[in-house]
Design a protein around this motif. Structure first.
Motif, PDB file in Angstrom:
ATOM      1  N   LYS A 117       0.833  -1.207   0.000  1.00 24.30           N
ATOM      2  CA  LYS A 117       0.000   0.000   0.000  1.00 24.30           C
ATOM      3  C   LYS A 117       0.870   1.260   0.000  1.00 24.30           C
ATOM      4  O   LYS A 117       0.495   2.292  -0.574  1.00 24.30           O
ATOM      5  N   ASP A 118       2.054   1.182   0.639  1.00 26.84           N
ATOM      6  CA  ASP A 118       2.956   2.338   0.674  1.00 26.84           C
ATOM      7  C   ASP A 118       3.549   2.599  -0.707  1.00 26.84           C
ATOM      8  O   ASP A 118       3.706   3.760  -1.113  1.00 26.84           O
ATOM      9  N   PHE A 144       0.690   4.035  -2.950  1.00 27.87           N
ATOM     10  CA  PHE A 144       0.424   5.419  -2.563  1.00 27.87           C
ATOM     11  C   PHE A 144       1.545   6.345  -3.039  1.00 27.87           C
ATOM     12  O   PHE A 144       1.282   7.410  -3.611  1.00 27.87           O
ATOM     13  N   SER A 145       2.803   5.954  -2.794  1.00 26.70           N
ATOM     14  CA  SER A 145       3.946   6.813  -3.131  1.00 26.70           C
ATOM     15  C   SER A 145       3.977   7.134  -4.612  1.00 26.70           C
ATOM     16  O   SER A 145       4.167   8.301  -5.013  1.00 26.70           O
ATOM     17  N   ARG A 153       0.753   8.962  -5.887  1.00 23.99           N
ATOM     18  CA  ARG A 153       0.820  10.359  -5.443  1.00 23.99           C
ATOM     19  C   ARG A 153       1.537  11.205  -6.488  1.00 23.99           C
ATOM     20  O   ARG A 153       1.078  12.308  -6.829  1.00 23.99           O
ATOM     21  N   ASN A 165       6.166   6.545   3.768  1.00 23.81           N
ATOM     22  CA  ASN A 165       5.227   5.944   4.705  1.00 23.81           C
ATOM     23  C   ASN A 165       3.840   6.539   4.427  1.00 23.81           C
ATOM     24  O   ASN A 165       3.579   7.701   4.739  1.00 23.81           O
ATOM     25  N   SER A 166       2.973   5.755   3.830  1.00 27.48           N
ATOM     26  CA  SER A 166       1.697   6.295   3.354  1.00 27.48           C
ATOM     27  C   SER A 166       0.822   6.815   4.493  1.00 27.48           C
ATOM     28  O   SER A 166       0.144   7.842   4.347  1.00 27.48           O
ATOM     29  N   ASP A 167       0.842   6.127   5.621  1.00 32.69           N
ATOM     30  CA  ASP A 167       0.011   6.574   6.743  1.00 32.69           C
ATOM     31  C   ASP A 167       0.459   7.940   7.247  1.00 32.69           C
ATOM     32  O   ASP A 167      -0.357   8.847   7.475  1.00 32.69           O
ATOM     33  N   ALA A 178      -0.128  10.669   4.468  1.00 38.54           N
ATOM     34  CA  ALA A 178      -1.559  10.954   4.311  1.00 38.54           C
ATOM     35  C   ALA A 178      -2.092  11.780   5.476  1.00 38.54           C
ATOM     36  O   ALA A 178      -2.941  12.660   5.292  1.00 38.54           O
ATOM     37  N   THR A 187      -3.454  10.984  -3.431  1.00 38.85           N
ATOM     38  CA  THR A 187      -3.159  10.519  -4.793  1.00 38.85           C
ATOM     39  C   THR A 187      -4.091  11.171  -5.804  1.00 38.85           C
ATOM     40  O   THR A 187      -4.073  10.829  -6.980  1.00 38.85           O
ATOM     41  N   ASP A 219      -2.602  17.058  -3.228  1.00 42.47           N
ATOM     42  CA  ASP A 219      -1.566  16.816  -2.219  1.00 42.47           C
ATOM     43  C   ASP A 219      -0.980  18.116  -1.677  1.00 42.47           C
ATOM     44  O   ASP A 219      -0.672  19.046  -2.430  1.00 42.47           O
TER      45      ASP A 219
END
Length: 530
Positions: free
Chosen positions: A121-122, A125-126, A129, A179-181, A184, A190, A194
């Motif tokens: 998921k990271d 997301f990265s 994004r 680190n997506s958490d 975010a 994304t 942003d």
């Protein structure tokens, strides 16, 4: 069917250097106070800053790439200064035979700087994004790529057309995994809305060997060791100070005086006489300085033909031009520089008889050629004004009259990009470590069009470029790139001149400070000598 993918394309990649005003600062390079570098102390690096942010998703500058490499890991890596073969970074990968489907599997147990696990998921997301921010400089790297999470450890990448260079692209530090958490929670999205850059300019959210301590884009950046890091690179220094020192003479003085351990921007003359206690890594940079001859009749009139370029290629004395470039520089053997996949083994040798025959065929009868170039933007230590003067003198000996027309970089850049230069002196560096970066020199492509070279100007070369871009077999791909380089050197409107050198000088108290064309230098590889 998926097969393990290990591309062997030899490439270097590089980007143009920018200077921002700054000063040397006052941090001592002596990590333990007695003049000896030892693990656990401080490392001081002097460089002319080329950086706008510490956010990897917005960064695409030399200093920014070096910083991102230290703080954020990528899915793919290169070993040391060798960028010929991508190797696993955070993940290993497989690709289908058509190079349109890639599956990346994350290494088990890897963590971010806050100790949380790195998951698929990271990664999604990265990279999404960056895809969601059209204004972000690295956005184009992932154009046409669909990225999806398969499970917690697996990510799929799909493209409509073959993209054999995808692993090399994913090694770019701008595509570091965040680190997506954490991101975010601090404005990261994304969807194109942003706002996390401000947060990432204050603290890092990656898994690299170092984390951000302080950031001042005009003077210095301080990093500290990431205590949670569990990758292969073990940082030897607790603290790294990167200082903005724009004058190479000041960098040299700091290095000789023991106020720094690394100087990244010394020119060829300076590194030729460093003296005792200092050493240098000098290598070709991956950028190419070249001449372009415009093929548009509206711009070049009767001289809009490739035979004029051929005449100039054979009229020049390349060893004499290379004298102006200094340590680490080499002659450009074609539009693909030496060391890249498909590069030609040797460049043009001066032949005035061939030059005069080509000039006659081009219809040259003494017309004055106006050579346009930026006069305030040295590339790899090469100043364009003395280079242009030497080209002018050599072409005069071959019977060609050249008028020099220098202008500031910002002014001349518009003419170059808009294709209004009849005869120009410029440079080109790849965006990632793959020879696909040089296909834009082809007819109808970005650099070709800047030279007024339309897609139908040479259908054979256009076809070769298309074959190289779509090749899925590594051997066939190398053959296509070689054919492209040969055809361009025979019938293209460009005259490749010099691949400038890149020099990184250090105290003999440290090892491992070597140039890498993707991220300038891997700070984590620098260790106390011995």
């Amino acid at each position: 069917m998926l097969s393990t993918f290990r591309k062997s394309a030899i490439a270097l990649g590089a980007v143009a250097l920018l200077a921002i005003t700054g000063c040397s600062g006052g941090n001592s390079a002596n990590s333990n106070g007695d003049g000896n570098a030892s693990g656990g102390g401080s490392l001081v690096i002097d460089t002319a800053f080329s950086i706008e942010t510490a956010d990897p998703g917005h960064s695409y500058d030399p200093t920014g790439n070096m910083l991102a490499k230290a703080m954020y890991e990528t899915l793919v890596d290169f070993k040391g200064s060798d960028v010929s073969t991508p190797i696993p970074g955070l993940a290993s990968w497989e690709a289908n035979d058509g190079a349109t489907e890639f599956t990346f599997t994350l290494e088990d147990g890897r963590v971010f700087s806050d100790g949380s696990p790195i998951e698929a998921k990271d990664v999604v997301f990265s990279l999404q994004r960056i895809q969601g921010m059209p204004e972000a400089k690295p956005n184009f790297l992932l154009g046409g790529v669909t990225i999806e999470e398969v499970d917690a450890q697996t990510i799929s990448f799909t493209t409509d057309t073959p993209l054999l260079q995808l692993p090399a692209i994913l090694a770019n530090p701008a595509l570091g995994i965040v680190n997506s958490d954490v991101v975010a929670e601090n404005g990261g999205t994304t969807s194109g809305t942003d706002t996390a850059q401000k947060f990432l300019d204050g603290e890092s959210a990656g898994s690299g060997p170092f984390v951000l301590d302080t950031l001042d884009l005009s003077s210095q950046i301080v990093l500290k060791k990431n205590d949670e890091y569990n990758g292969d690179e073990k940082p030897a220094f607790d603290r790294v100070v990167i200082r903005n020192v724009t004058e190479s003479a000041t960098q040299l003085a700091n290095l000789k005086g023991g106020d720094s351990m690394v100087a990244m921007d010394l020119n060829g003359d300076q590194v030729a006489g460093l003296g005792d206690g200092l050493k240098v890594d000098s290598v070709p940079s991956g950028q190419t300085i070249f001449l372009l001859l415009n093929q548009s009749e509206d711009v070049a009139g009767d001289l809009s033909n490739v035979k004029l370029a051929e005449g100039i290629r054979y009229a020049l004395d390349y060893p004499a031009l290379l004298e102006l470039a200094g340590a680490g520089s080499v002659q450009a053997t074609g539009v693909i520089p030496p060391g890249f996949e498909g590069a030609l083994p040797k460049g043009i040798t001066q032949d005035l008889d061939k030059a005069k025959a080509a000039f006659a065929e081009a219809g040259y009868t003494g017309q004055t050629l106006k050579l346009q170039f930026p006069n305030d933007y040295p590339v790899g230590g090469v100043e364009f004004t003395p280079l242009a003067e030497r080209i002018q003198a050599q072409l005069k000996d071959a019977g060609v009259t050249v008028e020099l027309a220098p202008a500031p970089f910002a002014t001349e850049l518009d003419a170059y990009v808009n294709g209004s230069e009849g005869f120009g002196l410029w440079f080109w560096g790849p965006d990632y470590a793959d020879s696909a970066n040089f296909l834009p020199f082809g007819p109808g492509l970005k650099v070709g069009l800047r030279s007024g070279w339309a897609a139908d100007a040479n259908s054979d070369i256009a076809g070769i470029a298309a074959d190289a871009a779509s090749a899925t077999d590594p051997d066939e791909r190398t053959t296509a790139f070689t054919s492209f380089a040969e055809a361009m050197q025979a019938d293209g409107p460009f005259v490749p001149l010099i691949v400038p050198g890149r020099n990184i000088a250090t105290s003999d108290k440290v090892d491992g400070a070597v140039y890498n064309s993707v991220w300038e230098m891997d700070i984590a590889e620098i260790t106390p000598a011995g």
